[in-house]
Scaffold this active site. Structure first.
Site, PDB file in Angstrom:
ATOM      1  N   LEU A 134       0.833  -1.213   0.000  1.00 35.46           N
ATOM      2  CA  LEU A 134       0.000   0.000   0.000  1.00 35.46           C
ATOM      3  C   LEU A 134       0.862   1.256   0.000  1.00 35.46           C
ATOM      4  O   LEU A 134       0.373   2.358   0.174  1.00 35.46           O
ATOM      5  CB  LEU A 134      -0.935   0.007   1.218  1.00 35.46           C
ATOM      6  CG  LEU A 134      -1.907  -1.165   1.279  1.00 35.46           C
ATOM      7  CD1 LEU A 134      -2.807  -1.037   2.510  1.00 35.46           C
ATOM      8  CD2 LEU A 134      -2.773  -1.240   0.032  1.00 35.46           C
ATOM      9  N   SER A 137       5.859   3.752   2.028  1.00 32.71           N
ATOM     10  CA  SER A 137       7.056   4.563   1.753  1.00 32.71           C
ATOM     11  C   SER A 137       6.674   5.849   1.023  1.00 32.71           C
ATOM     12  O   SER A 137       7.157   6.930   1.374  1.00 32.71           O
ATOM     13  CB  SER A 137       8.091   3.757   0.964  1.00 32.71           C
ATOM     14  OG  SER A 137       7.553   3.268  -0.243  1.00 32.71           O
ATOM     15  N   ASP A 181       3.868   5.388  -7.262  1.00 30.78           N
ATOM     16  CA  ASP A 181       3.391   5.490  -5.880  1.00 30.78           C
ATOM     17  C   ASP A 181       3.261   6.942  -5.449  1.00 30.78           C
ATOM     18  O   ASP A 181       2.257   7.349  -4.855  1.00 30.78           O
ATOM     19  CB  ASP A 181       4.347   4.769  -4.933  1.00 30.78           C
ATOM     20  CG  ASP A 181       4.440   3.284  -5.234  1.00 30.78           C
ATOM     21  OD1 ASP A 181       3.678   2.802  -6.085  1.00 30.78           O
ATOM     22  OD2 ASP A 181       5.286   2.616  -4.606  1.00 30.78           O
TER      23      ASP A 181
HETATM   24  P1  ADP Z   1       5.606  -0.280   1.228  1.00 31.17           P
HETATM   25  O1  ADP Z   1       5.887   1.040   0.615  1.00 31.17           O
HETATM   26  O2  ADP Z   1       4.981  -1.243   0.282  1.00 31.17           O
HETATM   27  O3  ADP Z   1       4.823  -0.189   2.493  1.00 31.17           O
HETATM   28  P2  ADP Z   1       8.449  -0.281   1.442  1.00 31.17           P
HETATM   29  O4  ADP Z   1       9.438  -1.354   1.757  1.00 31.17           O
HETATM   30  O5  ADP Z   1       8.577   0.419   0.151  1.00 31.17           O
HETATM   31  O6  ADP Z   1       7.010  -0.930   1.616  1.00 31.17           O
HETATM   32  O7  ADP Z   1       8.497   0.825   2.578  1.00 31.17           O
HETATM   33  C1  ADP Z   1       8.370   0.463   3.932  1.00 31.17           C
HETATM   34  C2  ADP Z   1       9.431   1.200   4.746  1.00 31.17           C
HETATM   35  O8  ADP Z   1       9.101   2.610   4.781  1.00 31.17           O
HETATM   36  C3  ADP Z   1       9.473   0.789   6.193  1.00 31.17           C
HETATM   37  O9  ADP Z   1      10.307  -0.328   6.377  1.00 31.17           O
HETATM   38  C4  ADP Z   1      10.055   2.043   6.860  1.00 31.17           C
HETATM   39  O10 ADP Z   1      11.458   2.085   6.671  1.00 31.17           O
HETATM   40  C5  ADP Z   1       9.462   3.152   6.034  1.00 31.17           C
HETATM   41  N1  ADP Z   1       8.227   3.692   6.650  1.00 31.17           N
HETATM   42  C6  ADP Z   1       6.995   3.713   6.111  1.00 31.17           C
HETATM   43  N2  ADP Z   1       6.113   4.325   6.927  1.00 31.17           N
HETATM   44  C7  ADP Z   1       6.792   4.698   8.021  1.00 31.17           C
HETATM   45  C8  ADP Z   1       6.442   5.367   9.236  1.00 31.17           C
HETATM   46  N3  ADP Z   1       5.196   5.777   9.471  1.00 31.17           N
HETATM   47  N4  ADP Z   1       7.413   5.591  10.136  1.00 31.17           N
HETATM   48  C9  ADP Z   1       8.669   5.174   9.909  1.00 31.17           C
HETATM   49  N5  ADP Z   1       9.068   4.553   8.788  1.00 31.17           N
HETATM   50  C10 ADP Z   1       8.153   4.299   7.846  1.00 31.17           C
HETATM   51 MG    MG Z   2       7.167   1.341  -1.043  1.00 26.46          MG
END
Ligand code: ADP
Ligand code: MG
Length: 391
Positions: A134, A137, A181
């Site tokens: 979702l 990031s 995204d």
């Molecule tokens: P997706 O975008 O599909 O959720 P990604 O691997 O691209 O997965 O991004 C996830 C990463 O983004 C997490 O591991 C973290 O490092 C960072 N992240 C996302 N949201 C937060 C948040 N609210 N607080 C801290 N880090 C976050």
């Molecule tokens: Mg991502």
């Protein structure tokens, strides 16, 4: 938005002992259709969802940036002078703060004068699940980019902020993602999708009409964690580049389904199937936009189903949990279903009559239990307005 923005304000106050100057949100997104087409200069049709990341920001009078998150215990610190460098020194950024700090660096690369701004404290709260497809990031980066664009009065428009987010994710985080995204998170509108041409970056808002048709979008998070920065995603990307090179075009966007017979003759089997997914997926995005306009949302189910088959068999980015989620949703009354996001885990989506949401959800939960899979997380999302100032 389902998350109370106050959560971010409260987190800010408890970490930094004062109230923030303002709150900004970035949305998570669901990709309705058009998977792995973005980095092939193709078409995508994502929408911003009513789950978001909110960042509370307050100015400082020095050149330090601190950021904290409900996800992590300690605040992370960076010096604006380091983030203003043309190339980030290796090892400057690590962990989750590479996303927000990478955004600051990327703002500089797009011409923001980082020597003229003062530092900030920031705190992040979110109800976008991470690693579920979702795009938590993008939600995080777009919240931060919009916040600092306002706080520092940089004047970037939303399409440019999307490119800034992508640069940050590619170069500061090291994930070879496309522009989709960030575009969805920034440009989304209520009950509408963002039809994006990833070559020209032209975008158009396409009414989904889910609300009027009594349809809901069910997200089935398999809780199988994906990992973008390494492994399969980069490998698929390399296959697409190889296919384009061997077919003599600069990107797969230069081809369409009419080129498939030649592709089959000239490419090895694996590369051909990767290419076939991209070319047919581009076609399905165009078909979905046309169908939404002419027949309405109830008619797009078979396109979602076909997209899943293509990702499962040609692109080979599905996993048993995603296949089971999709098949069970289809069998128990969804109009259409497919895995969404980069693949290798994450979530599937199903387009379902509101009255059948419970039946479909129960069937999926039961099927996962019977198969011995981890219990999936199920929830509905609405297409919502994208990133912006909350207050
Ligand atoms: P997706 O975008 O599909 O959720 P990604 O691997 O691209 O997965 O991004 C996830 C990463 O983004 C997490 O591991 C973290 O490092 C960072 N992240 C996302 N949201 C937060 C948040 N609210 N607080 C801290 N880090 C976050
Ligand atoms: Mg991502």
């Amino acid at each position: 938005m389902t998350l109370s923005p106050q959560t971010a304000a409260d987190g800010f106050t408890s970490r930094y002992g004062r109230t923030p100057d303002g709150l900004w949100q970035g949305s998570g997104r669901v990709n309705l259709i058009g998977e792995h087409t973005d980095y092939n200069d193709g078409f995508v049709l994502p929408f911003a969802i009513d789950r978001s990341t909110v960042v509370a920001v307050g100015a400082r009078d020095d050149r330090t940036v601190r950021i904290s998150s409900d996800f992590a215990d300690a605040a992370e610190t960076a010096a604006l002078d380091d983030l203003a460098a043309e190339a980030l020194a290796p090892g400057t950024l690590s962990g989750w703060s590479a996303y927000p700090f990478g955004v600051i660096w990327a703002l500089g690369r797009f011409g923001a004068d980082l020597s003229a701004v003062s530092g900030v404290d920031a705190h992040v709260a979110s109800d976008v699940p991470t690693g579920a497809g979702l795009s938590s990031s993008a939600a995080l980066m777009c919240a931060v980019a919009t916040a600092l664009n306002d706080e520092w009065q940089l004047g970037f428009d939303a399409p440019t902020l999307a490119r800034i987010g992508q640069l940050a994710e590619n170069k500061a985080v090291g994930a070879p993602t496309g522009i989709m995204d960030e575009s969805a998170s920034l440009l989304g509108r209520r009950d509408a999708a963002v039809f994006l041409d990833c070559r020209s970056l032209d975008s158009e808002i396409i009414d989904l009409g889910f609300e009027q048709a009594g349809l809901q979008l069910l997200v089935i998070n398999t809780r199988v964690d994906h990992e973008h920065a390494t492994g399969g995603y980069a490998e698929r990307r390399a296959s697409c580049e190889k296919g384009a090179r061997e077919l003599g075009v600069s990107s797969l966007r230069d081809l369409d389904v009419g080129d498939l017979p030649r592709a089959e003759r000239e490419l090895d089997d694996v590369t051909f199937r990767r290419v076939r997914h991209i070319l047919t997926e581009n076609e399905r995005v165009l078909d979905t936009v046309r169908t939404l306009r002419t027949e309405g949302p109830r008619a797009i189910g078979s396109l979602l189903d076909a997209s899943h088959v293509s990702m499962r068999d040609d692109f080979e980015i599905s996993v048993p949990e995603l296949d089971l989620a999709v098949a069970t949703a289809q069998r128990s009354g969804a109009l259409g279903a497919r895995m969404t996001g980069g693949g290798f885990g994450g979530a599937a989506i199903a387009l379902v009559d509101a009255a059948r949401i419970d039946a479909v959800s129960d069937a999926v939960t039961r099927a996962f239990a019977d198969a011995g899979f981890r219990e999936p997380e199920l929830f509905t999302v609405r297409a919502a307005d994208g990133a912006g100032r909350v207050r």
